[in-house]
Design a protein around this motif. Structure first.
Motif, short mmCIF file in Angstrom:
data_model
loop_
_atom_site.label_atom_id
_atom_site.label_comp_id
_atom_site.label_asym_id
_atom_site.label_seq_id
_atom_site.Cartn_x
_atom_site.Cartn_y
_atom_site.Cartn_z
N GLU A 2 42.70 38.56 40.28
CA GLU A 2 42.50 39.50 41.50
C GLU A 2 43.12 38.86 42.76
O GLU A 2 42.82 37.62 43.00
N PHE A 3 43.88 39.73 43.51
CA PHE A 3 44.72 39.06 44.63
C PHE A 3 44.88 40.35 45.63
O PHE A 3 45.28 41.39 44.94
N ASP A 28 44.22 42.12 37.50
CA ASP A 28 44.90 42.03 36.03
C ASP A 28 46.31 42.58 36.30
O ASP A 28 46.67 43.15 35.03
N GLY A 29 46.97 42.29 37.26
CA GLY A 29 48.42 42.67 37.10
C GLY A 29 48.69 44.18 37.54
O GLY A 29 49.83 44.78 37.57
N ILE A 30 47.64 44.97 37.85
CA ILE A 30 47.74 46.33 37.95
C ILE A 30 47.16 46.62 39.55
O ILE A 30 46.43 46.06 40.07
N LEU A 77 40.50 40.86 52.50
CA LEU A 77 40.83 39.70 52.25
C LEU A 77 39.87 38.68 52.35
O LEU A 77 39.93 37.68 51.77
N THR A 78 38.54 39.00 52.67
CA THR A 78 37.31 38.21 52.99
C THR A 78 37.21 37.47 51.45
O THR A 78 36.77 38.39 50.65
N ASP A 79 37.14 36.10 51.38
CA ASP A 79 36.51 35.53 50.15
C ASP A 79 37.61 35.85 48.86
O ASP A 79 37.25 35.99 47.74
N GLY A 80 38.75 36.19 49.25
CA GLY A 80 39.86 36.50 48.29
C GLY A 80 41.05 35.78 48.26
O GLY A 80 40.99 34.68 48.89
N ILE A 81 41.95 35.91 47.45
CA ILE A 81 43.33 35.18 47.61
C ILE A 81 44.16 36.31 48.28
O ILE A 81 44.15 37.59 47.88
N CYS A 82 44.86 35.83 49.17
CA CYS A 82 46.00 36.64 49.91
C CYS A 82 47.33 36.11 49.79
O CYS A 82 47.82 34.98 49.83
N ASN A 167 48.66 30.51 35.48
CA ASN A 167 47.59 31.62 36.03
C ASN A 167 47.62 31.17 37.57
O ASN A 167 48.23 30.18 37.85
N LEU A 168 46.94 32.09 38.20
CA LEU A 168 46.73 31.73 39.56
C LEU A 168 46.10 30.52 39.91
O LEU A 168 46.80 29.86 40.68
#
Length: 291
Positions: A2-3, A28-30, A77-82, A167-168
């Motif tokens: 997830e990003f 998952d790519g979607i 954005l918080t606590d994720g990957i941007c 992967n990421l």
């Protein structure tokens, strides 16, 4: 996996003058969520920027200002990957946050341009702009619209993951390494004499591929446990350490020239053990345990 992918457009040369933001969330790519807004930068519009993205001062009349959309931005954005294509968008967001004295957003950034330069040889040194990379992977979009560019950046990362099998987590490591890992150190820089008291004294080791630790550090570790470290594979080589990522796929190549040379020598009767970097680290750890 997830990003969130982001893109911004600016009104002028001041990178804080954001006049449009686009956000695209992938799982998952979607593509699962998207959001875009014009932003009143409270600044002038340079004709050069208007020519690029087509957004003028008239277009943002009545549009929210950056502090008004900041909560939405934070939610994404918080606590994720941007993900952004080049660091331009990251810097712009940071400048705008500082401009309005807002709290920073806790997110981890990944540059899809750096990913593209390592995933496709044809854009390693030039032609890694978003438009060209998307043309290469067959993704069509309207360039210089923030939402369209954000979604395109996400598609570049997804295509790179599909192509390389990384992967990421692996990509975060890969983008911190040289584009061509084999050229990251000169031969002289990684030559070492082995410690005669070392557990593996007499072994001749060569490193190849994208290592997680710097080559010099790896060479020092190898020498400390007795290995002579050489710059290239020869008939004297007894151990070849291959980056873990290279065991599967790396920049479209399954094996480096050193790896192929070692296999050729093995085929002619020479004894060369080929191991992964993670196994090399375990060898070092075990040798220190014994000591």
């Amino acid at each position: 996996m997830e990003f969130v992918a982001i893109d911004v457009e600016t009104a002028n040369a001041d990178m804080a003058s954001i006049c449009q933001i686009g956000l695209a969330k992938y799982k998952d790519g979607i593509l699962v969520e998207e959001w875009s807004s014009l932003v009143d930068p409270e600044d002038y519009f340079d004709f050069i920027n208007v020519d690029i993205h087509g957004i003028s001062e008239d277009d943002v009349v009545g549009a929210p200002k950056f502090p008004d959309v900041f909560q939405k931005l934070s939610d994404f954005l918080t606590d994720g990957i941007c993900v952004s294509h080049t660091h331009f968008d990251r810097v712009s967001v940071g400048r705008a946050i500082n401009k309005y004295s807002l709290s920073s957003v806790n997110t981890v950034w990944l540059d899809s341009a750096r990913v593209a330069r390592r995933a496709w040889e044809e854009c390693a040194w030039s032609g890694y702009g978003l438009s060209n990379v998307c043309k290469m992977i067959g993704y069509e979009f309207k360039h210089h619209d923030a939402l369209e560019d954000a979604k395109a950046s996400g598609q570049v990362l997804i295509a790179a993951i599909d192509k390389t099998g990384l992967n990421l987590d692996a990509w975060f490591k890969r983008v911190s390494q040289p584009i061509d890992p084999a050229s990251s150190s000169s031969g002289a820089a990684i030559k070492r004499d082995g410690n005669p008291e070392g557990e593996l004294y007499g072994e001749v080791m060569v490193f190849t591929g994208a290592l997680e630790i710097p080559r010099k550090e790896a060479a020092d570790l190898a020498a400390s446990i007795g290995c002579t470290v050489a710059s290239g594979v020869t008939k004297k080589t007894t151990l070849l350490v291959v980056g873990d990522q290279d065991v599967t796929k790396l920049s479209g190549k399954s094996k480096s020239l050193k790896h192929l040379k070692a296999e050729e020598l093995v085929a002619t009767g020479h004894t060369i053990r080929i191991i992964k970097e993670s196994d090399f680290k375990e060898l070092v750890a075990q040798a220190y345990e014994i000591a």
